[in-house]
Each structure stands twice: as structure tokens, then as C-alpha cells.
Design a protein around this motif. Structure first.
Motif, PDB file in Angstrom:
ATOM      1  N   PHE A 201     -50.295  66.668-117.206  1.00  0.00           N
ATOM      2  CA  PHE A 201     -50.325  66.589-115.742  1.00  0.00           C
ATOM      3  C   PHE A 201     -51.754  66.201-115.323  1.00  0.00           C
ATOM      4  CE2 PHE A 201     -51.585  70.837-116.847  1.00  0.00           C
ATOM      5  CZ  PHE A 201     -52.612  71.162-115.958  1.00  0.00           C
ATOM      6  N   PHE A 202     -51.887  65.840-114.050  1.00  0.00           N
ATOM      7  CA  PHE A 202     -53.203  65.539-113.476  1.00  0.00           C
ATOM      8  C   PHE A 202     -53.531  66.605-112.445  1.00  0.00           C
ATOM      9  CE2 PHE A 202     -51.974  61.505-115.211  1.00  0.00           C
ATOM     10  CZ  PHE A 202     -53.159  60.889-115.606  1.00  0.00           C
ATOM     11  N   THR A 203     -54.806  66.967-112.328  1.00  0.00           N
ATOM     12  CA  THR A 203     -55.231  67.963-111.336  1.00  0.00           C
ATOM     13  C   THR A 203     -56.645  67.661-110.884  1.00  0.00           C
ATOM     14  OG1 THR A 203     -55.408  70.324-110.845  1.00  0.00           O
ATOM     15  CG2 THR A 203     -56.119  69.602-113.032  1.00  0.00           C
ATOM     16  N   ARG A 204     -56.976  68.189-109.643  1.00  0.00           N
ATOM     17  CA  ARG A 204     -58.326  68.062-109.107  1.00  0.00           C
ATOM     18  C   ARG A 204     -58.538  69.160-108.075  1.00  0.00           C
ATOM     19  NH1 ARG A 204     -59.670  63.702-104.647  1.00  0.00           N
ATOM     20  NH2 ARG A 204     -61.074  65.438-104.201  1.00  0.00           N
ATOM     21  N   GLN A 205     -59.802  69.425-107.741  1.00  0.00           N
ATOM     22  CA  GLN A 205     -60.176  70.388-106.719  1.00  0.00           C
ATOM     23  C   GLN A 205     -60.777  69.639-105.533  1.00  0.00           C
ATOM     24  OE1 GLN A 205     -63.748  72.652-107.421  1.00  0.00           O
ATOM     25  NE2 GLN A 205     -62.916  74.523-106.493  1.00  0.00           N
ATOM     26  N   ALA A 206     -60.593  70.197-104.355  1.00  0.00           N
ATOM     27  CA  ALA A 206     -61.257  69.626-103.174  1.00  0.00           C
ATOM     28  C   ALA A 206     -62.764  69.760-103.350  1.00  0.00           C
ATOM     29  CB  ALA A 206     -60.795  70.352-101.914  1.00  0.00           C
ATOM     30  N   ASP A 207     -63.469  68.918-102.670  1.00  0.00           N
ATOM     31  CA  ASP A 207     -64.922  68.947-102.785  1.00  0.00           C
ATOM     32  C   ASP A 207     -65.424  70.219-102.146  1.00  0.00           C
ATOM     33  OD1 ASP A 207     -67.494  68.340-103.244  1.00  0.00           O
ATOM     34  OD2 ASP A 207     -67.645  66.668-101.805  1.00  0.00           O
ATOM     35  N   SER A 208     -65.597  71.252-102.973  1.00  0.00           N
ATOM     36  CA  SER A 208     -65.923  72.579-102.444  1.00  0.00           C
ATOM     37  C   SER A 208     -66.785  73.315-103.449  1.00  0.00           C
ATOM     38  CB  SER A 208     -64.631  73.359-102.190  1.00  0.00           C
ATOM     39  OG  SER A 208     -64.903  74.706-101.875  1.00  0.00           O
ATOM     40  N   THR A 209     -67.424  74.329-102.934  1.00  0.00           N
ATOM     41  CA  THR A 209     -68.259  75.159-103.799  1.00  0.00           C
ATOM     42  C   THR A 209     -67.558  76.453-104.180  1.00  0.00           C
ATOM     43  OG1 THR A 209     -69.285  76.179-101.873  1.00  0.00           O
ATOM     44  CG2 THR A 209     -70.381  74.236-102.820  1.00  0.00           C
ATOM     45  N   PHE A 210     -66.291  76.626-103.742  1.00  0.00           N
ATOM     46  CA  PHE A 210     -65.535  77.831-104.087  1.00  0.00           C
ATOM     47  C   PHE A 210     -64.750  77.582-105.384  1.00  0.00           C
ATOM     48  CE2 PHE A 210     -66.159  78.155 -99.501  1.00  0.00           C
ATOM     49  CZ  PHE A 210     -66.590  79.459 -99.355  1.00  0.00           C
ATOM     50  N   PRO A 211     -64.945  78.432-106.402  1.00  0.00           N
ATOM     51  CA  PRO A 211     -64.275  78.218-107.691  1.00  0.00           C
ATOM     52  C   PRO A 211     -62.757  78.388-107.591  1.00  0.00           C
ATOM     53  CG  PRO A 211     -66.130  79.722-107.925  1.00  0.00           C
ATOM     54  CD  PRO A 211     -65.888  79.599-106.438  1.00  0.00           C
ATOM     55  N   ASP A 212     -62.031  77.552-108.359  1.00  0.00           N
ATOM     56  CA  ASP A 212     -60.582  77.658-108.507  1.00  0.00           C
ATOM     57  C   ASP A 212     -60.232  77.758-110.009  1.00  0.00           C
ATOM     58  OD1 ASP A 212     -59.506  77.432-105.798  1.00  0.00           O
ATOM     59  OD2 ASP A 212     -60.468  75.456-105.812  1.00  0.00           O
ATOM     60  N   ARG A 213     -59.004  78.261-110.302  1.00  0.00           N
ATOM     61  CA  ARG A 213     -58.565  78.381-111.713  1.00  0.00           C
ATOM     62  C   ARG A 213     -57.055  78.153-111.771  1.00  0.00           C
ATOM     63  NH1 ARG A 213     -60.303  83.751-114.508  1.00  0.00           N
ATOM     64  NH2 ARG A 213     -58.966  84.657-112.865  1.00  0.00           N
ATOM     65  N   LEU A 214     -56.637  77.444-112.859  1.00  0.00           N
ATOM     66  CA  LEU A 214     -55.225  77.132-113.049  1.00  0.00           C
ATOM     67  C   LEU A 214     -54.833  77.432-114.500  1.00  0.00           C
ATOM     68  CD1 LEU A 214     -52.600  75.888-111.845  1.00  0.00           C
ATOM     69  CD2 LEU A 214     -53.396  73.694-112.769  1.00  0.00           C
ATOM     70  N   GLU A 215     -53.720  78.179-114.696  1.00  0.00           N
ATOM     71  CA  GLU A 215     -53.176  78.451-116.035  1.00  0.00           C
ATOM     72  C   GLU A 215     -51.879  77.684-116.223  1.00  0.00           C
ATOM     73  OE1 GLU A 215     -54.706  83.086-116.672  1.00  0.00           O
ATOM     74  OE2 GLU A 215     -52.582  82.678-116.225  1.00  0.00           O
ATOM     75  N   VAL A 216     -51.630  77.255-117.482  1.00  0.00           N
ATOM     76  CA  VAL A 216     -50.339  76.684-117.858  1.00  0.00           C
ATOM     77  C   VAL A 216     -49.726  77.665-118.868  1.00  0.00           C
ATOM     78  CG1 VAL A 216     -49.109  74.739-118.835  1.00  0.00           C
ATOM     79  CG2 VAL A 216     -51.211  74.352-117.533  1.00  0.00           C
ATOM     80  N   ARG A 217     -48.541  78.196-118.534  1.00  0.00           N
ATOM     81  CA  ARG A 217     -47.918  79.226-119.363  1.00  0.00           C
ATOM     82  C   ARG A 217     -46.512  78.801-119.764  1.00  0.00           C
ATOM     83  NH1 ARG A 217     -49.864  84.221-120.092  1.00  0.00           N
ATOM     84  NH2 ARG A 217     -51.924  84.666-119.166  1.00  0.00           N
ATOM     85  N   MET A 218     -45.942  79.506-120.768  1.00  0.00           N
ATOM     86  CA  MET A 218     -44.625  79.172-121.280  1.00  0.00           C
ATOM     87  C   MET A 218     -43.849  80.461-121.546  1.00  0.00           C
ATOM     88  SD  MET A 218     -43.595  77.029-124.750  1.00  0.00           S
ATOM     89  CE  MET A 218     -44.448  78.157-125.829  1.00  0.00           C
ATOM     90  N   SER A 219     -42.536  80.403-121.283  1.00  0.00           N
ATOM     91  CA  SER A 219     -41.617  81.476-121.678  1.00  0.00           C
ATOM     92  C   SER A 219     -40.636  80.891-122.699  1.00  0.00           C
ATOM     93  CB  SER A 219     -40.863  82.040-120.466  1.00  0.00           C
ATOM     94  OG  SER A 219     -39.920  81.100-119.998  1.00  0.00           O
ATOM     95  N   THR A 220     -40.288  81.685-123.712  1.00  0.00           N
ATOM     96  CA  THR A 220     -39.368  81.201-124.758  1.00  0.00           C
ATOM     97  C   THR A 220     -38.233  82.173-125.012  1.00  0.00           C
ATOM     98  OG1 THR A 220     -40.770  82.201-126.458  1.00  0.00           O
ATOM     99  CG2 THR A 220     -41.169  79.877-125.944  1.00  0.00           C
ATOM    100  N   ASN A 221     -38.013  83.100-124.080  1.00  0.00           N
ATOM    101  CA  ASN A 221     -36.970  84.117-124.291  1.00  0.00           C
ATOM    102  C   ASN A 221     -35.702  83.827-123.516  1.00  0.00           C
ATOM    103  OD1 ASN A 221     -37.797  84.629-121.721  1.00  0.00           O
ATOM    104  ND2 ASN A 221     -38.313  86.798-122.050  1.00  0.00           N
ATOM    105  N   GLY A 222     -35.614  82.601-122.942  1.00  0.00           N
ATOM    106  CA  GLY A 222     -34.412  82.233-122.186  1.00  0.00           C
ATOM    107  C   GLY A 222     -34.469  82.608-120.731  1.00  0.00           C
ATOM    108  N   SER A 223     -35.495  83.332-120.300  1.00  0.00           N
ATOM    109  CA  SER A 223     -35.648  83.725-118.901  1.00  0.00           C
ATOM    110  C   SER A 223     -36.949  83.152-118.353  1.00  0.00           C
ATOM    111  CB  SER A 223     -35.644  85.252-118.778  1.00  0.00           C
ATOM    112  OG  SER A 223     -35.805  85.637-117.434  1.00  0.00           O
ATOM    113  N   CYS A 224     -37.013  82.927-117.030  1.00  0.00           N
ATOM    114  CA  CYS A 224     -38.187  82.263-116.439  1.00  0.00           C
ATOM    115  C   CYS A 224     -38.689  83.034-115.224  1.00  0.00           C
ATOM    116  CB  CYS A 224     -37.840  80.831-116.036  1.00  0.00           C
ATOM    117  SG  CYS A 224     -37.340  79.780-117.422  1.00  0.00           S
ATOM    118  N   SER A 225     -38.789  84.340-115.365  1.00  0.00           N
ATOM    119  CA  SER A 225     -39.260  85.174-114.250  1.00  0.00           C
ATOM    120  C   SER A 225     -40.752  85.403-114.374  1.00  0.00           C
ATOM    121  CB  SER A 225     -38.522  86.510-114.249  1.00  0.00           C
ATOM    122  OG  SER A 225     -39.085  87.381-113.289  1.00  0.00           O
TER     123      SER A 225
END
Length: 542
Positions: free
Chosen positions: A32-56
Motif C-alpha cells: 500500500f501507499f501512505t503519507r502524513q500531512a505536513d505536520s510536526t505531530f507524530p503519527d503511527r500506523l500498524e499492519v496486522r493479520m488474523s489467521t484464526n478465521g475471525s476478524c474482530s
């Protein structure tokens, strides 16, 4: 995703979940592609996975729900410069999945101390998400052990090498009942210190897709660090005349091999699996040694030994005492010795065959005739070596010198006369006995003839025959007794005549032979005259 996801200053946890995938497997690619607005406030993004058949995503800002697998984090440290300011592609591939799983991927905007009044969080964007579902690998690799002990080993920390049918596999190892864990090397494993006994090494491979070999490769082996004990069973252990003696031996461990040595020689192969025959040995002391080595290579450090002495030299025999010239002893005695202690002896006189001596170191000859004789004796040592050159002693038996007083002649004459009378009387008794025997036999013959006739009763005939037989038997015994009496009287007469002759000859103090009596007949031995000297003129006795 921005700071307005909460109020005030709080933790922001906003999720963007993909549709479920039915076959998540290793190698599936995402980007995927991502970017932050021109800002001095920190941001964070995680990419996670579920493999048990449920997506809660669960409940609460700290919960991750079914998305327990973190694939990547953009700006994990929440720095002001850690999030890209321009559109940037973030990508990866799934790994660590065993087989194919059902589940989802999710984006989590996760910022602590965010919100309108917080120190963190601003605006981020996500664009052009893609997921490339690769072919699923659900086949486990096969594991093969290449090297390592598979029988008996004396190595208490053995090493093994192994391989997988799939390149890039990882391995887990276990010994005996231990749980599988990391091996000590990528494709090798060295065990810890093992005790003596049976053990099993197991290894299993896991391929890049996470498939694990469900039938681990195993290798059973036995650690043996104990050396066997060696025992000599047969072979000389004292003195032997065998210059190439043979030995047999055994080990406390079946399947052992053996090495042998004699005296100071280096250990080397024995002549047989459990036997050894030495080379030709010289006379003297020797030591045979043998050591066992078991199947694991442990060698007996205290070889079994057998000390023995080779003796092929016969002893020398020496006569110590006994006649060596003239002797009047008709049963002479000899003593002798050997150069080897413990020897036995055999003796012989004249042409007789060697036989046991009459004592351990002595021999008394049987009664000998007058004349020259040879005594021989030979020693045999404890191992059977016999003196090939027996010791001998030559001697001569001569008559003794006897001085007979003159008065002895009268006594000897009287003895001769008495003996003659006894012979005459014995002959008369024998004649009478023979007559009675003849008469008894005649009566028996008459009774037997009457028994065959029919004049008298049968009972009377039998009684007459029995009575006649009894008389014959009694007469036969008297004849036998009379014959013995005659023989005895004749012997006594012969002896008396011999003594008279000797006494007459000694009248002038001449040497007169005293003849030994015969052991078989009791009669006097020949003197050069006839046995009955009565016909020869005798010296006049005073």
C-alpha cells in the motif's frame, strides 16, 4: 485517519479491516501507499493479520482482538520525522503460517497521547492497497539424517548432520524424551553429555511455508564408554615343555575383538577369534597377555596375563650311594638325585625295562645272583622331560668269607643224617598213601559196577558208591600231603648237604660261598658240583 478520532488527549486506536481471505499462506504479498500531512505531530500506523478465521479488533484502545500477528509498523517510535511526508509504498509477504489459514489483514492507526489537545496525531492517508495471493504450500518436507552413530559408540556427546527435502528449511532437534527445540547448528546437532545406554536422536524440518515434518527422522544408538574385561580360559600357567603353547580367552562383552602379545612384544592380532598360539619360544619364563576391545572401541586397559615357563631340557640324574665295585649284598640299595626339584625316577637292573623305583629317591634291588650287574636310574621332570642318559652303577655280587669252627662239621653231618632219615620216612608214607589210594579206587570201581547190576537194591548201591568215593577222596588228600612232605624233606636234605660241604671246606679257613636260597624252589644254587654232593668226597671234619 486523524487526531479527531478522540477528544482531548487520549490513545487513538482506529482500524481499517480488509475483507476475509480464505487461504492466507506464506508468500502471499501485500502492499500500500501512505503519507502524513505536513505536520510536526507524530503519527503511527500498524499492519496486522488474523489467521484464526475471525476478524474482530476487540474492544478498547489497547486491544488487538484477533489480529495478534504484527506484520509491520510505520514510525513505531512516534517521532516527528518517522512518518513519510510523501506517498511511499510499504510492502511485505506473509511468513510463519503453517499451511493455509482463513483470516484478514487490518490497518491500525495507533497513537498514544493523541487527540485535539494531545502531543501526538495529525492526518495520514492510505492508498492503492493490494494483496497477491500466492499458491499455497501445504506439503511438509522430509527430513533425513546424514551422519551420526547408528550402533554402538563410545562418544558420549555424538554429533549428527541432516538435511531437508526443501531448501531453506529450518530444523528442530530432540534426544530421547526431550521436547523438540533448536538444533546446535543450521544442519547439525551435537548432543549434551549422555550416560551409557540406549538413546534416540530425532530431528524435524520446517519449510519456508511453515509446514513441519510430522514424521521426524530418528537414529537409535548406544553409548558405551565402559571397557570390557578380558579373561584367559586355558593355556599353561606353570611349567610346560610346549614351545608353541595355545591359549583361549573371552570378553565380558559379546562381539569384542582381541589383541595378543607375548613378553615385551607390541599388541597385535591374535591367531584366532578367541584363541592364540605363540611362535616358537625359548626355554625360560614368558608372559602371555591379551586385551579385548568392544564394538564401541573401548579397550581393556588391564589386559589379562598368564605367566609360564617353557622347559624342554631334561634333568641330569646322579647316583649318590650304592655299591660300585664288589659287594656281598645280594639286595643292594641305591640313592640318587636329579638336577630339577620335583623330578620322579625310574629304575632298572641289568636288562630289565625301566619301571618305578622302590622309593622317591632310593631303590633296593631284588635278590641278585652272584656276578656282575648294572643298576640304572633316570629322572623325569615335572613337565615330562626324561633324562636320555640314565645314571648307571656297575658292581659285582660276591660270596661272603665265612670261618666255620671245626665242631660245626659234626653238627652238619648229624643234620644230613637226620634229613636223610626224614626223606626215607616221607617216601614210605607216600608209598603207603599211594597203595591206599589204589585200593580205594579199586573199591570204587567195584561199587560202580555193582550199581549197574540188579542184584542189590538201588539205595544200597548208591550208598556203597558214595562210601567208596569218600575213601578215594581221603586217600588222594593223604597222597598229596605225603608228596609235600617228601619235597620238604628233600629240600632240607639238600640244604644240610650244602652246609656240610661248606663246613668241611672251611676246615682250613678257606673262603666258602654262602649261597642265597632260590626264591622259587628254595633249593641251593649250583656250586659247580651236582646238586647232591654226597657222591663227592668231603673233607674230613675234625
Amino acid at each position: 485517519m486523524n487526531f479527531n478520532a478522540t477528544t482531548g488527549s487520549n490513545t487513538i486506536s482506529v482500524w481499517l479491516v480488509t475483507p476475509p481471505y480464505s487461504s492466507l499462506s506464506n508468500g502471499d504479498a501485500w502492499s500500500f501507499f501512505t503519507r502524513q500531512a505536513d505536520s510536526t505531530f507524530p503519527d503511527r500506523l500498524e499492519v496486522r493479520m488474523s489467521t484464526n478465521g475471525s476478524c474482530s479488533a476487540g474492544s478498547g484502545p489497547e486491544s488487538v482482538g484477533d489480529f495478534t500477528t504484527l506484520l509491520t509498523t510505520v514510525n513505531p517510535g512516534l517521532t516527528t520525522t518517522g512518518y513519510p511526508k510523501t506517498w511511499t509504498e510499504i510492502s511485505g509477504a506473509l511468513a510463519g503460517i503453517k499451511g493455509a489459514k482463513t483470516g484478514c489483514l487490518a490497518f491500525r492507526y495507533f497513537v498514544t497521547n493523541g487527540g485535539p489537545t494531545g502531543a501526538n496525531s495529525d492526518y495520514i492517508g492510505i492508498d492503492t492497497y493490494s494483496f497477491d495471493d500466492q499458491p499455497t504450500d501445504i506439503t511438509a518436507p522430509d527430513t533425513t539424517i546424514l551422519t551420526g552413530p547408528d550402533g554402538v559408540t563410545q562418544d558420549s556427546t555424538p554429533s549428527f548432520t541432516f538435511e531437508s527435502s526443501e531448501t531453506g528449511s529450518t530444523f528442530e532437534c530432540a534426544v530421547d524424551d526431550a521436547t523438540f527445540g533448536p538444533c546446535t547448528g543450521p544442519e547439525t546437532h551435537t548432543t549434551g553429555d549422555l550416560t551409557d545406554g540406549d538413546h534416540t536422536f530425532a530431528v524435524r524440518a520446517t519449510d519456508a511455508a511453515g509446514n513441519t515434518d510430522e514424521t521426524p527422522a530418528t537414529r537409535t544408538f548406544t553409548v558405551d564408554t565402559t571397557a570390557p574385561d578380558t579373561t584367559i580360559l586355558t593355556g599353561p600357567d606353570g611349567v610346560t615343555q610346549d614351545t608353541t603353547p595355545a591359549f583361549t580367552f573371552e570378553s565380558t562383552e559379546t562381539g569384542s575383538t582381541f589383541e595378543c602379545a607375548v613378553d615385551d612384544a607390541t599388541f597385535g592380532p591374535c591367531t584366532g577369534p578367541e584363541t592364540h598360539t605363540t611362535g616358537d619360544l625359548t626355554d625360560g619364563d614368558h608372559t602371555f597377555a591379551v586385551r579385548a576391545t568392544d564394538a564401541a572401541g573401548n579397550t581393556d586397559e588391564t589386559p589379562a596375563t598368564r605367566t609360564f615357563t617353557v622347559d624342554t631340557t631334561a634333568p641330569d640324574t646322579t647316583i649318590l650311594t650304592g655299591p660300585d665295585a664288589d659287594t656281598q649284598d645280594t639286595t643292594p640299595a641305591f640313592t640318587f638325585e636329579s638336577t630339577e626339584t620335583g623330578s620322579t625316577f625310574e629304575c632298572a637292573v641289568d636288562d630289565a625295562t625301566f619301571g618305578p623305583c622302590t622309593g622317591p629317591g632310593t631303590h633296593t634291588a631284588d635278590q641278585l645272583d652272584l656276578g656282575a650287574h648294572v643298576f640304572a636310574v633316570r629322572a623325569t621332570d615335572s613337565v615330562g622331560n626324561t633324562d636320555a642318559t640314565p645314571a648307571t652303577r656297575t658292581f659285582t655280587v660276591k660270596a661272603a668269607t665265612v670261618v666255620v669252627p671245626p665242631k660245626v662239621c659234626n653238627a652238619e653231618k648229624a643234620a644230613v643224617a637226620k634229613a636223610k632219615t626224614a626223606v626215607t620216612k616221607a617216601n614210605k608214607s607216600l608209598t603207603s598213601a599211594n597203595k591206599k589210594l589204589k585200593s580205594a579206587k579199586k573199591a570204587l570201581k567195584k561199587a560202580q559196577k555193582a550199581q549197574r547190576a540188579k542184584k542189590a537194591s538201588k539205595h544200597k548201591k548208591a550208598k556203597a558208591v558214595a562210601k567208596a568215593k569218600k575213601k578215594v577222596s581221603s586217600a588222594s588228600k593223604r597222597v598229596k600231603t605225603a608228596k609235600k612232605t617228601v619235597q620238604k624233606a628233600k629240600r632240607n636234605l639238600a640244604a644240610a648237604s650244602s652246609r656240610l660241604t661248606a663246613a668241611s671246606a672251611s676246615r682250613h679257613l678257606l673262603d666258602a660261598p654262602v649261597w642265597p636260597r632260590s626264591r622259587t624252589t628254595g633249593s641251593a644254587r649250583r656250586t659247580g658240583r651236582r646238586r647232591n654232593d654226597s657222591a663227592a668226597p668231603a673233607r674230613r671234619a675234625p
